[in-house]
Design an enzyme around this catalytic site. Structure first.
Site, PDB file in Angstrom:
ATOM      1  N   LYS A  66       0.736  -1.085  -0.160  1.00  0.00           N
ATOM      2  CA  LYS A  66      -0.027  -0.018  -0.006  1.00  0.00           C
ATOM      3  C   LYS A  66       0.707   1.420  -0.046  1.00  0.00           C
ATOM      4  O   LYS A  66       0.812   2.287  -0.680  1.00  0.00           O
ATOM      5  CB  LYS A  66      -1.177   0.047   1.251  1.00  0.00           C
ATOM      6  CG  LYS A  66      -1.986  -0.670   1.069  1.00  0.00           C
ATOM      7  CD  LYS A  66      -2.730  -1.315   2.411  1.00  0.00           C
ATOM      8  CE  LYS A  66      -3.939  -2.264   2.170  1.00  0.00           C
ATOM      9  NZ  LYS A  66      -4.569  -2.868   3.430  1.00  0.00           N
ATOM     10  N   GLN A 110      -5.397  -1.550   9.408  1.00  0.00           N
ATOM     11  CA  GLN A 110      -5.019  -2.957   8.930  1.00  0.00           C
ATOM     12  C   GLN A 110      -5.428  -4.228   9.821  1.00  0.00           C
ATOM     13  O   GLN A 110      -5.232  -4.129  11.011  1.00  0.00           O
ATOM     14  CB  GLN A 110      -3.619  -3.142   8.540  1.00  0.00           C
ATOM     15  CG  GLN A 110      -3.234  -4.490   7.729  1.00  0.00           C
ATOM     16  CD  GLN A 110      -3.781  -4.605   6.581  1.00  0.00           C
ATOM     17  OE1 GLN A 110      -4.057  -3.522   5.797  1.00  0.00           O
ATOM     18  NE2 GLN A 110      -4.266  -5.825   5.915  1.00  0.00           N
ATOM     19  N   ASP A 133     -11.617   2.276   3.739  1.00  0.00           N
ATOM     20  CA  ASP A 133     -12.140   0.746   3.771  1.00  0.00           C
ATOM     21  C   ASP A 133     -13.532   0.689   3.737  1.00  0.00           C
ATOM     22  O   ASP A 133     -14.260  -0.444   3.381  1.00  0.00           O
ATOM     23  CB  ASP A 133     -11.544   0.239   5.113  1.00  0.00           C
ATOM     24  CG  ASP A 133     -10.237  -0.631   4.967  1.00  0.00           C
ATOM     25  OD1 ASP A 133      -9.895  -1.173   3.834  1.00  0.00           O
ATOM     26  OD2 ASP A 133      -9.500  -0.541   5.953  1.00  0.00           O
TER      27      ASP A 133
HETATM   28  N1  GUN Z   1      -7.136  -7.005   5.647  1.00  0.00           N
HETATM   29  C1  GUN Z   1      -7.421  -7.938   4.755  1.00  0.00           C
HETATM   30  N2  GUN Z   1      -8.033  -7.145   3.770  1.00  0.00           N
HETATM   31  C2  GUN Z   1      -8.062  -6.091   4.259  1.00  0.00           C
HETATM   32  C3  GUN Z   1      -9.104  -4.767   3.938  1.00  0.00           C
HETATM   33  O1  GUN Z   1      -9.434  -4.663   2.714  1.00  0.00           O
HETATM   34  N3  GUN Z   1      -8.837  -3.694   4.629  1.00  0.00           N
HETATM   35  C4  GUN Z   1      -8.221  -3.571   5.912  1.00  0.00           C
HETATM   36  N4  GUN Z   1      -7.982  -2.614   6.610  1.00  0.00           N
HETATM   37  N5  GUN Z   1      -7.534  -4.669   6.392  1.00  0.00           N
HETATM   38  C5  GUN Z   1      -7.763  -5.674   5.485  1.00  0.00           C
END
Ligand code: GUN
Length: 318
Positions: A66, A110, A133
């Site tokens: 990211k 996350q 998200d």
């Molecule tokens: N962990 C796995 N997929 C995601 C996601 O799309 N967003 C977040 N914040 N954590 C994750």
């Protein structure tokens, strides 16, 4: 026989591969000029903060990707890393501080968080306008109502992929296998918004295979390696495999992979597989997303797209 999509390949012809990298590159090329526009009109780059708790290797790897993608697109990003022992209160204080910073447009915590953390409280503390998200109850509510708002990245990426390849959703029967808050539930709502007839099923559904076989569009998001197989796929269906599972047992690999990919397994000692058996999917589907290289590349691209959207809304630059 029903025609399931504009891609009218039957099970005996070559299945169309829905390539996530192509779609990802297109999303990125749309973001670049928007970042430039924001820089020139608002005098700053969009800002993304990613909060990582603990040292789960998969989460660390996602967060690294990211950060790298943000840098590549000229998006300012910050990573806040804390040990697994952090308390819910301390994590809430970090989120509050990020909420208050003008130059941070987007906040991502996350997941998964350690078991002792109150995940719902943390996600609910993120300002909805910065919730890239789409996990805040306010944004979940907007999504449920079909109103504009920040949408969860992976399901939004799937819709983007289907549109890119001209796969009609309106009037089709979409079956979503999996009911997580991150993928299954929002995926169902987004497909409904595209006027698909939607069925949600999951690991406790009796005769899951029979339900999946009714799908024109089958989205697999259960999180179990190659759980869905030839019994679950109607010949000619479009199959979207959201699963990412690492296989490191050779016996398991023999059950799942073609001889060519088994050779790759033997070279690397492990391989990624989705929730759908890849051999059966390629044989029966009219179009499908491979693992890796299908849905995976889209999630981070959609996160960047949500970040620029949040920044545009917050600064009034559109
Ligand atoms: N962990 C796995 N997929 C995601 C996601 O799309 N967003 C977040 N914040 N954590 C994750």
């Amino acid at each position: 026989m029903r025609i399931v999509s504009p891609i009218s390949a039957g099970p005996s012809s070559q299945a169309k591969i829905l390539d996530g990298k192509t779609v990802r590159d297109q999303i990125k090329s749309e973001i670049r000029p928007r970042v430039e526009r924001l820089r020139s009109h608002a005098g700053r780059a969009p800002g993304l903060a990613v909060v990582l708790v603990g040292n789960d290797p998969a989460s660390e790897s996602y967060v690294r990707s990211k950060t790298l993608t943000a840098a590549e697109l000229g998006i300012h990003s910050e990573q806040i890393t804390r040990p697994a022992e952090i308390t819910t209160e301390a994590l809430l204080a970090i989120v509050q501080e990020l909420n208050g910073r003008e130059e941070i447009d987007a906040i991502l915590v996350q997941l998964p968080l350690p078991a002792h953390i109150d995940t719902q409280r943390v996600l609910g503390a993120v300002l909805p306008e910065k919730d890239v998200d789409g996990f805040h109850p306010f944004n979940v509510g907007l999504l449920t109502m079909g109103r504009p708002g920040l949408k969860p990245c992976t399901p939004a990426g799937v819709i983007r992929m289907l549109k890119h390849y001209g796969i009609a959703m309106a009037g089709k029967h979409a079956v979503v296998a999996g009911r997580s808050d991150i993928v299954g539930k929002p995926m169902s709502l987004l497909l409904l918004q595209e006027n698909a007839t939607v069925t949600i099923c999951h690991s406790k559904t009796p005769d899951l295979a029979a339900v999946c076989r009714t799908a024109d569009i089958l989205v697999a998001a259960i999180g179990r390696p190659a759980l869905l197989n030839a019994n679950h796929i109607r010949p000619g269906a479009v199959v979207v495999d959201v699963g990412v599972n690492r296989i490191d047992s050779r016996t398991e690999a023999e059950r799942i992979f073609s001889p060519e990919r088994l050779a790759v397994f033997d070279k690397n000692g492990s391989l990624l597989v989705g929730d759908v058996n890849p051999v059966d999917m390629a044989r029966l589907a009219s179009a499908y997303t491979p693992v890796p290289g299908g849905v995976g590349p889209l999630t981070i691209a959609m996160l960047m797209s949500n970040t620029i959207e949040a920044a545009e809304r917050r600064t009034g630059v559109a």
